[in-house]
Every structure is written in C-alpha cells, then in structure tokens.
Design a protein around this motif. Structure first.
Motif, PDB file in Angstrom:
ATOM      1  N   TYR A  70       0.828  -1.207   0.000  1.00 12.37           N
ATOM      2  CA  TYR A  70       0.000   0.000   0.000  1.00 12.37           C
ATOM      3  C   TYR A  70       0.867   1.262   0.000  1.00 12.37           C
ATOM      4  N   PHE A  71       1.854   1.310   0.883  1.00 12.70           N
ATOM      5  CA  PHE A  71       2.684   2.505   0.977  1.00 12.70           C
ATOM      6  C   PHE A  71       3.560   2.699  -0.266  1.00 12.70           C
ATOM      7  N   PHE A  72       4.010   1.621  -0.861  1.00  7.15           N
ATOM      8  CA  PHE A  72       4.798   1.779  -2.083  1.00  7.15           C
ATOM      9  C   PHE A  72       3.918   2.225  -3.255  1.00  7.15           C
ATOM     10  N   ILE A  73       2.662   1.810  -3.285  1.00  6.59           N
ATOM     11  CA  ILE A  73       1.744   2.318  -4.303  1.00  6.59           C
ATOM     12  C   ILE A  73       1.584   3.827  -4.135  1.00  6.59           C
ATOM     13  N   LYS A  74       1.399   4.265  -2.898  1.00 11.39           N
ATOM     14  CA  LYS A  74       1.253   5.701  -2.628  1.00 11.39           C
ATOM     15  C   LYS A  74       2.538   6.465  -2.980  1.00 11.39           C
ATOM     16  N   LEU A  75       3.667   5.894  -2.657  1.00 11.58           N
ATOM     17  CA  LEU A  75       4.955   6.526  -2.975  1.00 11.58           C
ATOM     18  C   LEU A  75       5.152   6.609  -4.490  1.00 11.58           C
ATOM     19  N   ASP A  76       4.760   5.562  -5.197  1.00 12.70           N
ATOM     20  CA  ASP A  76       4.861   5.565  -6.652  1.00 12.70           C
ATOM     21  C   ASP A  76       3.939   6.624  -7.252  1.00 12.70           C
ATOM     22  N   ASN A  77       2.751   6.781  -6.697  1.00  8.51           N
ATOM     23  CA  ASN A  77       1.837   7.828  -7.166  1.00  8.51           C
ATOM     24  C   ASN A  77       2.471   9.208  -7.019  1.00  8.51           C
ATOM     25  N   ARG A  78       3.109   9.440  -5.891  1.00  7.07           N
ATOM     26  CA  ARG A  78       3.755  10.735  -5.651  1.00  7.07           C
ATOM     27  C   ARG A  78       4.907  10.958  -6.634  1.00  7.07           C
ATOM     28  N   ASN A  79       5.735   9.952  -6.848  1.00  7.99           N
ATOM     29  CA  ASN A  79       6.833  10.083  -7.806  1.00  7.99           C
ATOM     30  C   ASN A  79       6.317  10.335  -9.219  1.00  7.99           C
ATOM     31  N   ARG A  80       5.245   9.642  -9.604  1.00  6.57           N
ATOM     32  CA  ARG A  80       4.660   9.859 -10.927  1.00  6.57           C
ATOM     33  C   ARG A  80       4.160  11.290 -11.063  1.00  6.57           C
ATOM     34  N   PHE A  81       3.539  11.803 -10.013  1.00  4.31           N
ATOM     35  CA  PHE A  81       3.056  13.187 -10.018  1.00  4.31           C
ATOM     36  C   PHE A  81       4.218  14.167 -10.234  1.00  4.31           C
ATOM     37  N   LEU A  82       5.313  13.958  -9.509  1.00  4.01           N
ATOM     38  CA  LEU A  82       6.463  14.850  -9.633  1.00  4.01           C
ATOM     39  C   LEU A  82       7.101  14.760 -11.030  1.00  4.01           C
ATOM     40  N   ILE A  83       7.141  13.574 -11.577  1.00  5.97           N
ATOM     41  CA  ILE A  83       7.675  13.383 -12.926  1.00  5.97           C
ATOM     42  C   ILE A  83       6.791  14.108 -13.946  1.00  5.97           C
ATOM     43  N   LYS A  84       5.487  13.977 -13.783  1.00  3.04           N
ATOM     44  CA  LYS A  84       4.550  14.639 -14.702  1.00  3.04           C
ATOM     45  C   LYS A  84       4.697  16.155 -14.660  1.00  3.04           C
ATOM     46  N   GLN A  85       4.995  16.698 -13.482  1.00  2.00           N
ATOM     47  CA  GLN A  85       5.179  18.152 -13.375  1.00  2.00           C
ATOM     48  C   GLN A  85       6.364  18.608 -14.219  1.00  2.00           C
ATOM     49  N   SER A  86       7.460  17.885 -14.145  1.00  4.64           N
ATOM     50  CA  SER A  86       8.617  18.268 -14.957  1.00  4.64           C
ATOM     51  C   SER A  86       8.338  18.036 -16.443  1.00  4.64           C
ATOM     52  N   GLU A  87       7.580  16.995 -16.770  1.00  7.65           N
ATOM     53  CA  GLU A  87       7.225  16.756 -18.166  1.00  7.65           C
ATOM     54  C   GLU A  87       6.394  17.914 -18.722  1.00  7.65           C
ATOM     55  N   LYS A  88       5.502  18.462 -17.906  1.00 16.13           N
ATOM     56  CA  LYS A  88       4.686  19.597 -18.357  1.00 16.13           C
ATOM     57  C   LYS A  88       5.556  20.787 -18.740  1.00 16.13           C
ATOM     58  N   VAL A  89       6.573  21.075 -17.934  1.00 18.13           N
ATOM     59  CA  VAL A  89       7.478  22.195 -18.235  1.00 18.13           C
ATOM     60  C   VAL A  89       8.254  21.916 -19.522  1.00 18.13           C
ATOM     61  N   ILE A  90       8.756  20.706 -19.652  1.00 20.40           N
ATOM     62  CA  ILE A  90       9.529  20.354 -20.853  1.00 20.40           C
ATOM     63  C   ILE A  90       8.639  20.432 -22.096  1.00 20.40           C
ATOM     64  N   LYS A  91       7.404  19.940 -21.999  1.00 20.41           N
ATOM     65  CA  LYS A  91       6.481  20.005 -23.139  1.00 20.41           C
ATOM     66  C   LYS A  91       6.131  21.445 -23.481  1.00 20.41           C
ATOM     67  N   TYR A  92       6.005  22.279 -22.465  1.00 23.27           N
ATOM     68  CA  TYR A  92       5.725  23.692 -22.703  1.00 23.27           C
ATOM     69  C   TYR A  92       6.824  24.309 -23.570  1.00 23.27           C
ATOM     70  N   TYR A  93       8.074  24.024 -23.220  1.00 23.47           N
ATOM     71  CA  TYR A  93       9.190  24.582 -23.994  1.00 23.47           C
ATOM     72  C   TYR A  93       9.312  23.927 -25.362  1.00 23.47           C
ATOM     73  N   GLU A  94       8.940  22.669 -25.456  1.00 25.12           N
ATOM     74  CA  GLU A  94       8.945  22.027 -26.771  1.00 25.12           C
ATOM     75  C   GLU A  94       7.902  22.660 -27.684  1.00 25.12           C
ATOM     76  N   LYS A  95       6.734  22.982 -27.145  1.00 26.65           N
ATOM     77  CA  LYS A  95       5.689  23.633 -27.943  1.00 26.65           C
ATOM     78  C   LYS A  95       6.072  25.060 -28.300  1.00 26.65           C
ATOM     79  N   ALA A  96       6.704  25.751 -27.367  1.00 24.31           N
ATOM     80  CA  ALA A  96       7.043  27.162 -27.570  1.00 24.31           C
ATOM     81  C   ALA A  96       8.144  27.347 -28.613  1.00 24.31           C
ATOM     82  N   LYS A  97       9.050  26.425 -28.699  1.00 27.95           N
ATOM     83  CA  LYS A  97      10.175  26.534 -29.639  1.00 27.95           C
ATOM     84  C   LYS A  97       9.781  25.891 -30.969  1.00 27.95           C
ATOM     85  N   LYS A  98       9.508  26.714 -31.941  1.00 29.55           N
ATOM     86  CA  LYS A  98       9.082  26.208 -33.259  1.00 29.55           C
ATOM     87  C   LYS A  98      10.288  26.115 -34.194  1.00 29.55           C
ATOM     88  N   ASN A  99      11.309  25.437 -33.733  1.00 31.04           N
ATOM     89  CA  ASN A  99      12.478  25.280 -34.598  1.00 31.04           C
ATOM     90  C   ASN A  99      12.524  23.845 -35.130  1.00 31.04           C
TER      91      ASN A  99
END
Length: 168
Positions: A70-99
């Motif tokens: 149970y606790f490792f499932i919860k810990l994995d959920n938290r890690n996935r959330f943190l990973i998704k946050q950084s992915e959002k920033v990276i995707k934002y810059y990928e969309k913004a840079k039209k090169n």
C-alpha cells in the motif's frame, strides 16, 4: 533581495534534472520494494512449512506485506506526479520553440497514446510503467493476503474451531 531572471534554457535544464531525479528515484523505490517483498514472501512461505509451526509470524509477515504494498503504491503515485510536473514544463518549452529540433516528450506522448488505442486485448496491449508497477504491487499485496489467510487457518485455535464445526 535581488531578483534574477532565469533563461529558458536554464528552466529547461532544471526541469530535465528534476525529471531525471524523480524517475531514478521511482526505479530505486521499485527495486527496494521487489527486494523487501521477496524477502517477506520467502519468510511467509517458510512459516507455512509443516515443521515450522510459527503461524503468528506468517500472519505478521502477511500484514506487513499488505501495508508495504500500500505505501509503495502511494509513494509511486507521488513520484509519478512529480515526474509529470517536470514533463509539463519540458512540453511547454517544446511547444514554444518552433524550430527544427525534434520534440522528444511531445512525440513520445503522441506515440504512446496511439499505441494505447491500437490494441485493447490484455496480453498484447501497450503497458506503461504505471500499469506494470501497479500489477506487481497488487500481486505482492495479494500474496500478503493469501499468506494471512493460510496462516490464520492453521492457527491452533481457529483450526480446532473449524474441525469441530465440520464434524457437526
């Protein structure tokens, strides 16, 4: 206090480092889970041997296995959330840079979504890390439940009660 402006490249570097840190942390936590759960499963199976009649230990190991899963499932959920946050920033810059640079995270997301909709049959469909990790966490939790039930059944108090009720 002096404000400093962070350039787009620095933001992107920061997001990518954040992504790497939490992705590695997720894998390390999963490795620890596999190690710890394997030891608990081995200990639980040992308590079920006929010459080792310490059923209370088996019950304890089963409960610990369920709680750990149970606790490792919860810990994995938290890690996935943190990973998704950084992915959002990276995707934002990928969309913004039209090169002409390829957009790694946007392309991966599009391709993964395509693979998910391509085949829905359980054995041949695309599995994400989340799906695979979750299946393993739940499997070990079920092993804990089975260990708990088997060892409860073999407790001298409960086995006597069940034998008496069967004889009547």
């Amino acid at each position: 206090m002096e404000q400093t402006n962070i350039s787009d490249k620095e933001w992107l570097d920061l997001a990518f480092k954040y992504f790497i840190q939490h992705a590695q942390q997720r894998v390390q936590h999963f490795n620890y889970f596999i190690l710890f759960s394997s030891l608990l499963t081995t200990a639980s199976v040992t308590t079920m041997q006929p010459n080792f009649q310490k059923y209370y230990l088996g019950i304890l190991f089963g409960v610990i296995q369920i709680i750990v899963s149970y606790f490792f499932i919860k810990l994995d959920n938290r890690n996935r959330f943190l990973i998704k946050q950084s992915e959002k920033v990276i995707k934002y810059y990928e969309k913004a840079k039209k090169n002409n640079n390829p957009s790694l995270f946007l392309t991966e997301e599009r391709e993964t979504n395509h693979l998910k909709t391509k085949n829905n049959f359980f054995l041949t469909r695309h599995f994400s890390h989340k799906d695979t990790y979750r299946a393993i966490y739940v499997t070990f939790a079920c092993i804990g439940v089975i260990s708990l039930i088997i060892n409860l059944y073999h407790l001298p108090v409960l086995s006597t009660i069940s034998k008496v009720s069967i004889c009547k």
